[in-house]
Design a protein around this motif. Structure first.
Motif, PDB file in Angstrom:
ATOM      1  N   HIS A   1       0.814  -1.222   0.000  1.00 33.41           N
ATOM      2  CA  HIS A   1       0.000   0.000   0.000  1.00 33.41           C
ATOM      3  C   HIS A   1       0.847   1.271   0.000  1.00 33.41           C
ATOM      4  O   HIS A   1       0.798   2.080   0.931  1.00 33.41           O
ATOM      5  N   PRO A   2       1.665   1.500  -1.032  1.00 37.87           N
ATOM      6  CA  PRO A   2       2.445   2.754  -1.068  1.00 37.87           C
ATOM      7  C   PRO A   2       1.536   3.964  -1.251  1.00 37.87           C
ATOM      8  O   PRO A   2       0.555   3.912  -1.987  1.00 37.87           O
ATOM      9  N   ARG A   3       1.891   5.045  -0.555  1.00 35.55           N
ATOM     10  CA  ARG A   3       1.190   6.317  -0.698  1.00 35.55           C
ATOM     11  C   ARG A   3       2.238   7.431  -0.692  1.00 35.55           C
ATOM     12  O   ARG A   3       3.237   7.357   0.051  1.00 35.55           O
ATOM     13  N   PRO A   4       2.061   8.478  -1.508  1.00 35.21           N
ATOM     14  CA  PRO A   4       3.049   9.559  -1.555  1.00 35.21           C
ATOM     15  C   PRO A   4       3.357  10.100  -0.161  1.00 35.21           C
ATOM     16  O   PRO A   4       2.473  10.314   0.664  1.00 35.21           O
ATOM     17  N   GLY A   5       4.649  10.285   0.103  1.00 31.72           N
ATOM     18  CA  GLY A   5       5.085  10.772   1.407  1.00 31.72           C
ATOM     19  C   GLY A   5       6.539  11.178   1.361  1.00 31.72           C
ATOM     20  O   GLY A   5       7.099  11.443   0.294  1.00 31.72           O
ATOM     21  N   ARG A   6       7.180  11.199   2.513  1.00 31.95           N
ATOM     22  CA  ARG A   6       8.571  11.628   2.619  1.00 31.95           C
ATOM     23  C   ARG A   6       9.381  10.588   3.394  1.00 31.95           C
ATOM     24  O   ARG A   6       9.822  10.826   4.519  1.00 31.95           O
ATOM     25  N   PRO A   7       9.611   9.424   2.816  1.00 32.22           N
ATOM     26  CA  PRO A   7      10.393   8.391   3.502  1.00 32.22           C
ATOM     27  C   PRO A   7      11.863   8.788   3.607  1.00 32.22           C
ATOM     28  O   PRO A   7      12.381   9.549   2.788  1.00 32.22           O
ATOM     29  N   GLY A   8      12.531   8.258   4.616  1.00 29.09           N
ATOM     30  CA  GLY A   8      13.956   8.490   4.809  1.00 29.09           C
ATOM     31  C   GLY A   8      14.764   7.254   4.479  1.00 29.09           C
ATOM     32  O   GLY A   8      14.218   6.207   4.109  1.00 29.09           O
ATOM     33  N   ILE A   9      16.083   7.340   4.645  1.00 22.48           N
ATOM     34  CA  ILE A   9      16.952   6.237   4.265  1.00 22.48           C
ATOM     35  C   ILE A   9      16.782   5.017   5.170  1.00 22.48           C
ATOM     36  O   ILE A   9      17.145   3.905   4.789  1.00 22.48           O
ATOM     37  N   HIS A  10      16.225   5.195   6.352  1.00 17.76           N
ATOM     38  CA  HIS A  10      16.041   4.079   7.272  1.00 17.76           C
ATOM     39  C   HIS A  10      14.631   3.492   7.192  1.00 17.76           C
ATOM     40  O   HIS A  10      14.257   2.663   8.023  1.00 17.76           O
ATOM     41  N   ASP A  11      13.858   3.928   6.214  1.00 17.72           N
ATOM     42  CA  ASP A  11      12.484   3.467   6.048  1.00 17.72           C
ATOM     43  C   ASP A  11      12.360   2.507   4.866  1.00 17.72           C
ATOM     44  O   ASP A  11      13.091   2.616   3.881  1.00 17.72           O
ATOM     45  N   SER A  12      11.404   1.598   4.970  1.00 21.92           N
ATOM     46  CA  SER A  12      10.979   0.846   3.795  1.00 21.92           C
ATOM     47  C   SER A  12      10.147   1.780   2.929  1.00 21.92           C
ATOM     48  O   SER A  12       9.325   2.550   3.437  1.00 21.92           O
ATOM     49  N   HIS A  13      10.367   1.713   1.617  1.00 24.45           N
ATOM     50  CA  HIS A  13       9.667   2.677   0.764  1.00 24.45           C
ATOM     51  C   HIS A  13       9.733   2.261  -0.695  1.00 24.45           C
ATOM     52  O   HIS A  13      10.453   1.336  -1.079  1.00 24.45           O
ATOM     53  N   VAL A  14       8.963   2.977  -1.499  1.00 22.92           N
ATOM     54  CA  VAL A  14       9.125   2.987  -2.952  1.00 22.92           C
ATOM     55  C   VAL A  14       9.481   4.409  -3.334  1.00 22.92           C
ATOM     56  O   VAL A  14       8.795   5.360  -2.932  1.00 22.92           O
ATOM     57  N   GLY A  15      10.585   4.589  -4.071  1.00 22.68           N
ATOM     58  CA  GLY A  15      10.937   5.901  -4.588  1.00 22.68           C
ATOM     59  C   GLY A  15      11.669   6.830  -3.646  1.00 22.68           C
ATOM     60  O   GLY A  15      11.958   7.971  -4.017  1.00 22.68           O
ATOM     61  N   GLY A  16      11.997   6.379  -2.453  1.00 13.24           N
ATOM     62  CA  GLY A  16      12.702   7.231  -1.504  1.00 13.24           C
ATOM     63  C   GLY A  16      14.212   7.056  -1.583  1.00 13.24           C
ATOM     64  O   GLY A  16      14.734   6.328  -2.438  1.00 13.24           O
ATOM     65  N   PRO A  17      14.950   7.708  -0.681  1.00 10.96           N
ATOM     66  CA  PRO A  17      16.421   7.593  -0.681  1.00 10.96           C
ATOM     67  C   PRO A  17      16.877   6.244  -0.138  1.00 10.96           C
ATOM     68  O   PRO A  17      16.290   5.701   0.790  1.00 10.96           O
ATOM     69  N   MET A  18      17.930   5.725  -0.735  1.00 11.51           N
ATOM     70  CA  MET A  18      18.452   4.414  -0.335  1.00 11.51           C
ATOM     71  C   MET A  18      19.391   4.528   0.863  1.00 11.51           C
ATOM     72  O   MET A  18      20.119   5.523   1.011  1.00 11.51           O
TER      73      MET A  18
END
Length: 343
Positions: free
Chosen positions: A21-38
């Motif tokens: 369930h990805p939703r637009p947001g502001r993930p950080g490098i320590h978060d699981s995400h799609v499209g955020g910083p590695m």
């Protein structure tokens, strides 16, 4: 609707899948995400695609794509570095005065190209994530932003890590390398936070994925539902077996290719599905999987979906012609090469 209430024979085949369930947001490098910083230690080489790429003529810059998304418009394309727009005097790279043959790529662009980061998943956020080599519990997914060969093939890269060791790095990469332009707008992922949800799923009903008699019963039930309720009636493949969108584990969908038997190229062990990346989180053919907060209960089918692109296509990514990208790994040795399948 309870699937096993309709088909009790499915109980032994029940599996667990984690919908992301990805939703637009502001993930950080320590978060699981799609499209955020590695989560990427500074100084560690970034993955690069060394294979020859197809020549391009135009594309989109990252900044232009982001501005267009904010404005709700389509980005303006520009000539690819190293090309000459027909009828335009001058040269390939604006302002350089260096002649370049029309339609060819600028020096270096047919060589190494940095992969674009698509997603990263930690097992601490997604317990259903399978282990990687040597107990790795973080997986990072990359795609080459350019195409290959006559059929516009894509190249992907998987990087496994052990979270505890990686997070002990002194510094982390702030800005990954980028190519000058993206060939398509949907090459740039929208940063999305995840909302994992575990659900029961069942195999795709085709070929030898289930007993032939059970598949025949499922097909007959689908036909009866469509006859009684019309085109928006629920059916097994879309509404009852496998959810759409990004997910971890479970069963692959085979809508485009039909079921495939996949063995490890190194040891012939049957591969297992690690994760699936999908361009759409919901559509008219998967009504029952639409979250309650994203649907109008008084409507059916596509008309019931509310929330716009940020809900239906939150990551903005596409895989093939709106297919699912399945990533398979070897359960005997996760360090063996993965397999990528568009289905």
């Amino acid at each position: 609707m309870s699937v096993e209430a309709v088909f009790p024979e499915l109980a032994p085949y029940r599996g667990r899948t984690t919908r992301l369930h990805p939703r637009p947001g502001r993930p950080g490098i320590h978060d699981s995400h799609v499209g955020g910083p590695m989560l990427w230690p500074d100084g560690e080489p970034w993955p690069v695609c060394y294979e020859p790429h197809r020549p391009e003529t135009e594309g989109y810059t990252r900044a232009e794509i982001l501005r267009a998304r904010t404005a709700g418009t389509w980005p303006q394309s520009r000539p690819w570095p190293g090309t000459v727009t027909p009828g335009t005097p001058g040269t390939g790279t604006p302002g350089t005065g260096t002649p370049v043959t029309p339609g060819t790529m600028a020096p270096g662009e047919d060589g190494p190209v940095p992969f674009a980061g698509l997603a990263q998943f930690f097992r601490r956020d997604i317990p259903g994530l399978a282990s990687g080599p040597e107990g790795a519990d973080l997986v990072q997914l990359f795609r080459c932003p350019l195409t290959h060969g006559p059929h516009l093939e894509r190249r992907y890269h998987l990087r496994w890590r052990r979270t505890r060791e990686t997070e002990q790095a002194e510094r982390f990469l702030a800005t990954p390398p980028e190519v000058p332009l993206f060939r398509w707008e949907h090459e740039l992922p929208e940063p999305c936070v995840l909302h994992p949800e575990e659900v029961d799923t069942y195999p795709w009903a085709e070929g030898d994925t289930l007993p032939a008699a059970l598949i025949a019963r499922i097909d007959a039930w689908d036909d009866a539902q469509a006859s009684e309720q019309g085109p928006d009636a629920p059916d097994y493949q879309s509404d009852l077996s496998i959810p759409p969108g990004w997910r971890v584990g479970g069963f692959p969908s085979w809508a485009s290719t039909g079921p495939m038997a996949l063995g490890c190229a190194s040891c012939a062990t049957p591969l297992r599905l690690l994760l699936t990346a999908g361009g759409e989180e919901m559509d008219a053919g998967s009504h029952s999987w639409v979250p309650l907060e994203d649907r109008d209960p008084s409507l059916r089918g596509k008309a019931s979906i509310r929330g716009g692109p940020s809900v239906a296509r939150p990551t903005r990514l596409r895989f093939g012609r709106d297919r699912d990208l399945h990533v398979f790994t070897c359960p005997a040795d996760p360090g063996h090469p993965p397999r990528w399948v568009l289905a």
